[in-house]
Each structure stands twice: as C-alpha cells, then as structure tokens.
Design an enzyme around this catalytic site. Sequence first.
Site, PDB file in Angstrom:
ATOM      1  N   ARG A   1      15.648   1.021 -23.502  1.00  0.00           N
ATOM      2  CA  ARG A   1      14.328   1.598 -23.212  1.00  0.00           C
ATOM      3  C   ARG A   1      13.275   0.503 -23.080  1.00  0.00           C
ATOM      4  O   ARG A   1      12.284   0.655 -22.391  1.00  0.00           O
ATOM      5  CB  ARG A   1      13.884   2.523 -24.355  1.00  0.00           C
ATOM      6  CG  ARG A   1      14.610   3.803 -24.441  1.00  0.00           C
ATOM      7  CD  ARG A   1      13.929   4.878 -25.243  1.00  0.00           C
ATOM      8  NE  ARG A   1      13.107   4.482 -26.367  1.00  0.00           N
ATOM      9  CZ  ARG A   1      12.701   5.321 -27.313  1.00  0.00           C
ATOM     10  NH1 ARG A   1      13.072   6.577 -27.263  1.00  0.00           N
ATOM     11  NH2 ARG A   1      11.941   4.923 -28.309  1.00  0.00           N
TER      12      ARG A   1
ATOM     13  N   GLU B   1      25.068  10.145 -26.852  1.00  0.00           N
ATOM     14  CA  GLU B   1      24.333  10.550 -28.069  1.00  0.00           C
ATOM     15  C   GLU B   1      24.311  12.074 -28.242  1.00  0.00           C
ATOM     16  O   GLU B   1      24.462  12.588 -29.350  1.00  0.00           O
ATOM     17  CB  GLU B   1      22.905  10.014 -27.916  1.00  0.00           C
ATOM     18  CG  GLU B   1      21.915  10.447 -28.917  1.00  0.00           C
ATOM     19  CD  GLU B   1      20.518   9.927 -28.555  1.00  0.00           C
ATOM     20  OE1 GLU B   1      20.073   9.012 -29.243  1.00  0.00           O
ATOM     21  OE2 GLU B   1      19.888  10.424 -27.602  1.00  0.00           O
TER      22      GLU B   1
ATOM     23  N   ILE C   1      14.577   7.661 -19.548  1.00  0.00           N
ATOM     24  CA  ILE C   1      15.828   6.924 -19.339  1.00  0.00           C
ATOM     25  C   ILE C   1      17.003   7.899 -19.288  1.00  0.00           C
ATOM     26  O   ILE C   1      18.050   7.588 -18.738  1.00  0.00           O
ATOM     27  CB  ILE C   1      16.077   5.871 -20.442  1.00  0.00           C
ATOM     28  CG1 ILE C   1      16.205   6.522 -21.819  1.00  0.00           C
ATOM     29  CG2 ILE C   1      15.022   4.793 -20.426  1.00  0.00           C
ATOM     30  CD1 ILE C   1      16.912   5.639 -22.833  1.00  0.00           C
ATOM     31  N   ASP C   2      16.829   9.090 -19.877  1.00  0.00           N
ATOM     32  CA  ASP C   2      17.944  10.050 -19.949  1.00  0.00           C
ATOM     33  C   ASP C   2      18.394  10.529 -18.569  1.00  0.00           C
ATOM     34  O   ASP C   2      19.496  11.065 -18.433  1.00  0.00           O
ATOM     35  CB  ASP C   2      17.543  11.271 -20.792  1.00  0.00           C
ATOM     36  CG  ASP C   2      17.369  10.925 -22.254  1.00  0.00           C
ATOM     37  OD1 ASP C   2      17.499   9.731 -22.591  1.00  0.00           O
ATOM     38  OD2 ASP C   2      17.104  11.828 -23.055  1.00  0.00           O
TER      39      ASP C   2
ATOM     40  N   MET D   1      22.365   6.377 -25.537  1.00  0.00           N
ATOM     41  CA  MET D   1      21.309   7.391 -25.588  1.00  0.00           C
ATOM     42  C   MET D   1      21.438   8.416 -24.479  1.00  0.00           C
ATOM     43  O   MET D   1      22.141   8.209 -23.494  1.00  0.00           O
ATOM     44  CB  MET D   1      19.945   6.734 -25.494  1.00  0.00           C
ATOM     45  CG  MET D   1      19.198   6.777 -26.786  1.00  0.00           C
ATOM     46  SD  MET D   1      17.505   6.270 -26.560  1.00  0.00           S
ATOM     47  CE  MET D   1      17.050   6.006 -28.265  1.00  0.00           C
TER      48      MET D   1
END
Length: 707
Positions: free
Chosen positions: A570, A360, A227-228, A279
């Site tokens: 996520r 994050e 997901i980053d 995140m």
Amino acid sequence: MLEKRHMCIDEWIRHPQVKMITSHINQELKNRRMYKPVVCNEFSKSCTVLSNVDKYEFDSHPEAVKQLPEMIKNKVQRISGVDRAADDCVHNFTKKRNIGIVFSGGPAPGGHNVIAGIFDAAKKANPETKILGFLNGPDGIIENEVIELTKDMVDAYRNLGGFTMIKTGRTKIDTEKKLSMAKETCLELELDALVVIGGDDSNTNAVFLAQEMVDDQIQVIGVPKTIDGDIQISDKNGNVLCAVSFGFHTAARAFAREISNLCTDSSSDVKYWHVCKVMGRVASHLALEVALQTHANITLIGEDLADYVDFKRIEEAEKKGGIDYTAYGMTLRHLSRVICDGILKRAAVGKNFGVIVIPEGVLEFINEIQTFIIKLSTIISGYNTTHDRDFHSAFSLLEDKLDYLRKLARRPEDDSGVSIWSMRDDDLFNDIPEFFQEGLLTERDSHGNFQFSQVETDKIIMGLVDDYLNILKEQGIYRIGIQRAYFEKALTSENMDHDTLGPALFQNYADGAYLLFKKSIISLKTLKMALVKSGFLRKGDNIPESVEKIFQKSVPKFKTQGHFFGYDGRGNDPTEFDCNYTYNLGLTTFSLIANGATGQMAAIKNLEMDTAHWEPLGIPIAPLMHLEERKGRLALVLEKSLVDVNSTAFLIVKELRDKWLAAVPGEDNYRRPGPIYLNKIAKEDKPITLILNGALKDLSGKRTLVD
Ligand code: FBP
C-alpha cells in the site's frame, strides 16, 4: 571521493559529499518527481465538454432510487477535448473555484498523482482556483481541518506512493450529525466541489454527500481507489467502464516481487514452505494477479472455494434419497485437505518446499466462517441497540465476550422459534483456537466491514494443514520421494545390489523416477522388519548406513515461514501504469467538476489498451449501489466486485494450476516479475488480469490480444 584526512564528526556531517549521500533526496526521488505522466488525447485540448452516453444502462436498486432521488438520474458521461466551445461553457470551465480533496480509507499508490492531476488542470483553467486538502480523511471534513495545497507541496509528492501529503482516515459520514457537520464545513469554505478519493464505502459516502449538497450547488466527485482491486464497473450489458481501481497494480507488483524472491529462496534452500498472506479484505483479485506474476506453487482464490461443489457427497446423499446442503461450498477442513494434497504431490518428487499464497479475505468464502461472522455481527448490533452501549467496551476481554455468548446459547428461543446463537454454535465456536475466536470477535471498522487484516487467516488454515500432514506422515502417506539415481549410487558405494533391495523398500520401484517407501515402513523398526522379511538382513544385523540415511531423507519435516504482504504494498511508489492512470483520473475529475457533474465517479475506460485509446468518463455512482449487511443491518453501499470464476484470467490460472504446482521431477515454473521501474531501462507492464480479461473478452476469442 571523500578526502582521507582526520576530521571530527561535525566536519564529516557538514562535508558536501556526506551531506549528499545521507540526504533523503536521492536520485530515485528526483527521477520520480520529474516523471511526466502520459496524458489521454482528450486532455491535450484547451477545454473539455461532457456528453451523456445513453447506451450504457444500469438496473438501479429501488432503495437507491428512494434514497438518492437526484443522483439516480445521472448517466455515464464522456469527456471530450475541444479547442473551441460556447462562451458560457468556456466561462464555466475557467471560472475561479474552491475545490476540496479528501483521501478516504486505506492508502493506495498513485493518490498523490490524482491530486496533481486535479491541481494542474484546475490551475491551468484558472490560476486563482484554490485546491484545499482535508487532513486525516473524512474527519478533516467533519472537523474542518484543512490546508491549501501549493505547487511546492504537490511537486514534492508527484509520482510518490502513500497518502502522506494530507493523510487518510476511515471515518464514515453516516449519521445525520456527521453529514450536517460535513456540509457546514463545505459551506463555510465556500467549496464548489469536493473530491472523495476512496474505495467502495468512500464512494458511497461521496454519492450521499452529493445528494445532501445538491441544492447548495456543491458538487461531489468520487475517485476509484483501493489496492484490493474490487472496484470494477460494468453496465448491465457487460460493457466494462472501469476495469480496475488505482493502486491495485502497484500493490500486486510489490507483493509479487517479494513473493518471487521467496520462490527463489524456497527452491534454493529446499526446506521451507513460504506461506504468504496477501491483502484484499474480501475479493481475491490481488492473489490472482500475484499468481499470474509469480507462478507460486499454490494460490487460493476465495471466490473459487465458494463455488466448490462436492459431487461425491451429493451422490452419496442422493443414494439415500436426501440432499446434502453441506456439499455446496468448501469447509475449512476440506480446504486444508486440498492444500495437503499439493504438498504431498510435490514431496513425492523430492520437493518438500514451495510457496503458497493465501488471500487475506479467504475465510469470508468458507460457509461455516461466514455464518459465524453474520451471526456475531447481528448479536453485537442487537446488543448495542438494546443496551445503548458498545458491545466491545462492555466486554473488553475475550472471556467476557464468550461468557455473554454462552448465556445467549442457553436462553430459550424467541417468538419466531429461532435462536440466533444455539448450543451447537457455542460448541463449534469453543472448538476453535483462542486467537481465532478473538479475531472473529474483533470490532468492525467504521463502515461495518469485518477486519480480516486483524485475523491470522494463514495461521488458521496452516494449523489444520500441519495437523493433517502429521496424520498422513504417521500413515506413511506423506513421504519425500528419493531420486532413483541417488539410491542406486548410495547402494553401489556399499557394494549392495539396488535391484534386490529396491522392490522390498519402495512402492514404485518398477517405474518411479522418485522412489517412495512402502506405506508400512514408517520407522527404523518397520524398516528393519522389511529388510529382514525380504531376506536382506538377519534379525541381529544392523541396518546398513546408506539405507538408514536414505530412509531418514524420506521422512518429511513440514517447516513453514509465514509472511504478510499488505501494508508494504500500500505504501509502495506507484508503477508507471498507476502514475499515468491516477494523473489522468485527476484530469478527469477536474473536467467533471468544470462541466457541472456531481454524484459521478471519475474513470478511464480501455485501461488494458495503449494510453492513446484511454477514454475518460464520469460514471454515475447511485445506480451501482446495492444492499449489504453492515454491522448486522442492511445498508445501501457501492457493490464490490469479486473475482469472476468465469473470467479469462481466472480460467487461465485454473488451467495452469498443475503446471505451477510443478509436482513433477525438474525445476519449478516460477516467474520473475522483477522490481518496479519508472521510466527506466525496462518497460513497465500492466496488471496481467487486466490484459487477459480485457483483451481476451471470452475464450471464444471475440477479441484478440492488443499490444
Ligand atoms: P481500502 O478498501 O480502504 O482501500 O482498504 C483496503 C485494505 O488495504 C485491505 O486490503 C485491508 O484489509 C485493509 O485495508 C486494512 O485496513 P486497516 O488499514 O484499517 O488495517
């Protein structure tokens, strides 16, 4: 309608309508399972072939050449669909295989569709082919924990989020022992191919396994998941081969939806600053996409902070004939000042509320913190090697860890004359709050990554913001602007002349739409003094009620609500984009396997365009590796892609910053991304960063926006 008659609870439970509405199989689930992803043209043919594309070149790291001698020879491979192929090609394509699949690292929406794509393509090529799923991540390979995936299992998870079907884990296959156990499992299961669906570290695992098993003819293919959004691959000439990892779009959209709701709440209730940590362990791609999706008032981008240069400090040092190295990069304190500046500007126009997005991993880009992280990692790894014991088990309490550091600081320098932990480090470290010390001393994950999700980044930054705002409040600088019309109305209602009183109270009475009390008026006492001085009041008089009320309205209370967006995104069900993308990644993976590739990563080129232009590829992983600090040592890993501060998407966000801060009278500019739909009323979008960076290659406009 349910019949209205007296029934006992057992009858209710058995009632068909009650059963239907309390079942977990609701219409949403049925719709999702039924959705048929759009497939790239190349996969509409009966077979696919691979061809090397020599025009894409990479500069390989010498260490990768040394450690991955076979894999480094790989080229980018294009997948083409054919209806007819040579007999041996068809034979290889359709032969019975055993294919093992593993999820590795954090979940990312769309993973199940990668499996579905592999499953469908493999079974179509040969119904006898077995698809095996390793359980709980790489541990499943090491410990030979595996299940055969059936059509029913795959169908149950089509287009659904999570990695629930076979679970995931973060174990790194990084020792000779683990590598040989993994190989043993693959040989025992007679695998023809292993598919590793994971991020940078997992794809690193994949290429090392590919190298290890090349002589056993076991192929290994990686799939870009996280997901980053930090797996973005270009060749050395800037040709984009993989613009984004899967799961990024869904997570960003899920965060954006929630954050947009907070924008609505904040501008309705007008009393909170919602602080949203999103995140992204290191890179700020998710925060950048959220900014574009929501137009939140303030969004920090880590890479931008690292790029910061304080020209004032450089100039001052130059005047004294020196260089101020601390002027490069942002300090925590300076960052808190930047945030305060935005808060102040909005308050001045009556908006003592808003939404701030904090990535994050932002602390990774703050020099002083990064230095701590590297020093502590080196100390911990040094301790583990010297004492053959784990630092974290040896010193389980924070106090014990701090004690060890204190002793280290007091020790004399080593032979090189350098002490890694000095008294100054120790003093600085002791100055930070306990929860942050604890965060900085948390154990690294199995890949040696610093675990930012365990650190309350937002709390650290907002703590400093809060302290500074208090100072600014005492100095009369942090004030809420009072709408001129409101002031005039309030005074008129008490038969007072606002034009007589206004100049005595406000610093901008001549031309301000929102009136700011003079800096000297910071309390009822100083207010009274100003009124007396201007001749409006005599010493013994009380402050008129309306004036006191207006003053109280101008005194800000800084109230925040903290939110963390990460695990929820996520686990979100994938967007249409991610459903299509991941299914095609699955089909690509099978094509690579069926055509003998290994050490390659499945990818889809031209994602920013319509699916008709999508190009399935195999990208060699080995040339993408570089050396990175992990647990205090340099290790060969797949290079993460950070936000490019010269990219179109970032430059646009930078340009629109002031507009989204909306420190002007009137409404905010919030954008409503809405919920995630699949094949419903609204046509789903794509990542905005992808569109901006892909379609508008650069600001000179070499390419124009595609539909
Ligand atoms: P992957 O790189 O494995 O995809 O995981 C990324 C991530 O979602 C980060 O954004 C976050 O920092 C981390 O996982 C949290 O990890 P954990 O699940 O171990 O708490």
